[in-house]
Design an enzyme around this catalytic site. Sequence first.
Site, mmCIF file in Angstrom:
data_model
loop_
_atom_site.group_PDB
_atom_site.id
_atom_site.type_symbol
_atom_site.label_atom_id
_atom_site.label_comp_id
_atom_site.label_asym_id
_atom_site.label_seq_id
_atom_site.Cartn_x
_atom_site.Cartn_y
_atom_site.Cartn_z
ATOM 1 N N SER A 74 3.598 -2.294 -14.766
ATOM 2 C CA SER A 74 2.479 -2.128 -15.735
ATOM 3 C C SER A 74 1.050 -1.959 -14.878
ATOM 4 C CB SER A 74 2.450 -4.153 -15.928
ATOM 5 O OG SER A 74 1.091 -4.571 -16.604
ATOM 6 N N ASN A 90 4.312 -3.797 -10.592
ATOM 7 C CA ASN A 90 3.666 -4.204 -10.779
ATOM 8 C C ASN A 90 2.635 -2.917 -10.441
ATOM 9 O OD1 ASN A 90 1.147 -5.714 -10.995
ATOM 10 N ND2 ASN A 90 1.097 -5.347 -9.626
ATOM 11 N N GLU A 91 1.628 -2.386 -10.879
ATOM 12 C CA GLU A 91 0.581 -0.930 -10.057
ATOM 13 C C GLU A 91 1.335 -0.670 -9.391
ATOM 14 O OE1 GLU A 91 -3.175 -3.898 -10.756
ATOM 15 O OE2 GLU A 91 -2.860 -3.465 -9.266
ATOM 16 N N ASN A 92 2.505 -0.305 -9.232
ATOM 17 C CA ASN A 92 2.788 0.991 -8.524
ATOM 18 C C ASN A 92 2.842 1.735 -8.843
ATOM 19 O OD1 ASN A 92 3.494 -1.537 -6.657
ATOM 20 N ND2 ASN A 92 5.636 -1.011 -6.899
#
Length: 805
Positions: free
Chosen positions: A467, A421-423
């Site tokens: 994502s 997530n968002e990395n």
Amino acid sequence: MNREELHDGWRLTAVGGPVPDAVAGRTVPAAVPGSVHLDLLDAGLIEDPYADRVEAGLTWLHRTSWRYTLDFAAEPAADRADLVFDGLDTVATIRLNGTVLGRTANMHRSHRFDVRGLLRASGNELTVDLRPALEHAEAVERALGKRPRAYRHPFNTVRKMACSFGWDWGPDLQTAGIWRPVRLERWHSARLARVRPLVTVDADGTGRVTVHADVERACHAPLDVAVSIAGRSARGEIAPGDTTATVVVTVPDADLWWPAGYGDQPRYPLSVELSAGGAVLDRHDRRVGFRTITVDTEPDAIGTPFTFVVNGKPVFAKGANWIPDDHFLTRITRERLARRVDQALGAHLNLLRVWGGGIYESEDFYDVCDERGILVWQDFPFACAAYPEEDPLWTEVDAEAREQVARLTPHPSLALWCGNNENLWGHADWRWREQLGGRSWGLRYYRDLLPAIVAELDPTRAYAPGSPYSPGTVHPNDPDHGTRHEWDVWNRVGYTRYRDHVPRFCAEFGFEGPPTWATLTRWLHDRPLSTSSPAFQAHQKAEDGAGKLERGLAPHLPPPSTFEDWHWATQLNQARAVAFGVEHFRSWWPRTAGAVVWQLNDCWPVTSWAAIDYGERPKPLWYALKHAFAPRLFTVQPRDGAEVVIAVNDTDEDWTGDLRLAWRGFDGSLLDGDTLPFSVPARSAAVAGKAGGRREVLVAESGDVRLVHVFGEDVEHPYEPAALTARAEPVPGGYRVAVTASALAVDVALLVDRVAPDAVVDDMLVTLLPGETRTFEVRTGATVAAGAFADPLVLRSANALVRRE
């Protein structure tokens, strides 16, 4: 195989750290599965961590070490005796009768120890020593170098639920404990170490189950693996010395499993038996569903789509992000999960995204989703941080991912594996490069290790590196490619700016709002309760959350004059903001193929983005999602410089009829009208008519689908503040409440939890024209005074917030 749970009789003692006098030297009963906080709470040694400001007084637990102890007797061992821990939170040393069995530092893994030479008939002592996960993470960070992260603690250097260290909606409690079952397993000759069924459907409709069985041996004899499903069976042999078998069973004309809203969810019992010489040694039973799930990412004229395709049919993902349903994970029961997933279905959702700062959920979670047709997008547990790729983390991630991917293969609901997530976005935009100084940050997990594991163990499902994600060298949050997270609306700009982008798939977007009144006042006891009271602020974790709520409200409604008005206004604004985004995204199907709201649920009582609060009560946002995700919808949207009515048809039947349009004044008078034929094919969206530019009221309806659209902002309009009356009558299971509008009443709601904490209303956020009556059904076990539902703090609308000059 004989399995004996070791859950009763555990004791807990603090063995190091800044332990308060009231706890030091005390040994208390311990629940297993469980956690230290809950044991101390049950023993009366701490107050409830969720109440008021108690969380802040429990930071001593962050650096305290604990010992779990169990005395037990044991029957004589067979060929083998294994001690199995399904989950330890998190940094543990396990001893049996003084012998160290192993050390762990990963709550996302199970651990198995051969104890056949250590067991006694009586007087066995099993200890689990837990050292602080924070201190372990700090030590790993010192050894490998600091990496950027979204929050203060180094959650990125230990394989533990990231949000255990606090998040912008969650407490910083840093749990510790034996959080999943413990058992003693006795077996002889061989056991089924892992059963991995891969379920697909051939082009002719034949269901195909390929069972990969791994065994652990204590003998060299040949072994048989028998697989049966739907009255059909097949066998495989494992030769002496070998440890694997692959058995294929086909089911002609298998009934297909479909997501909610697309069909039924049939599942078939699958049985796998391991035997030797005709004697059954071990057995594995579960249920599987036949379906195919892919993600269409074939480049098109716009860019790169991201569309779930189930059984060959493209699906618009009506979804929400899922966080652990309680910060104390062992309080999450199957019944609670079923209630939450039923609430998701009640809002017409068909997908839940298990977010990467949480956990791999329990078997119960995926099984409930299987039963109800909820697709599951599963993040690997990496979120909002740069993660070292060196050992000890690399080895742990490898083992964890292999175990969890194999575990979840049988579930038909599982639709996607996602790397993080968002990395990827963080590395691109959050100034990570200069902070990293060339150190690893996790890319090899997302591009190499994890996709290789999915390809090896679960080739029936798609994998996305992260994502948000865009392929190649495109920015990871590009709206024309892959998945997008839309957070400018909450952080910087008003919610009407959702229309600035038409993403291919929006995997995160949301807006904050407080919990229901009953949940808020159950846990917070400030007097007076206000947005600046200490306990309330302790339960607002978002950076500048109060300021963003105020700025987000200002363009739409006047500043509230009381805390009660603030509570309703911010709940209403949250609901409107998210619904605005949902309707925008749905209107662009199939270009936009998914809207996954942040977030469905809460893990404790808090002002957050959730639609359902920690008390399991639906906020106004839930009702807004119910409307915005309805199978058929009219919505006013801009197209080519004009406002139009778009009809969204998410059903398998064409939608045809007459669209009746009526433009009315705020006094209800008819200003203009029109009737237009319209036709929208199944599973599509199309313009049905022009909305006009009048800054008053448009009513668009066909059959039982109706839209009442107020042009402009409420703050501009001369609403009648006292436009509503209510009449209630008791009915079995609750009350029927008839609400009548004497003038235009915008977004009518009954906040029934103010009347009785268990009360739930069937609908809200309904706009009534002058003279209209709407009947609401209220479920409650309480006896309620006749006029309670007419109380102005219960019977709400936008009208009372907009004061006439």
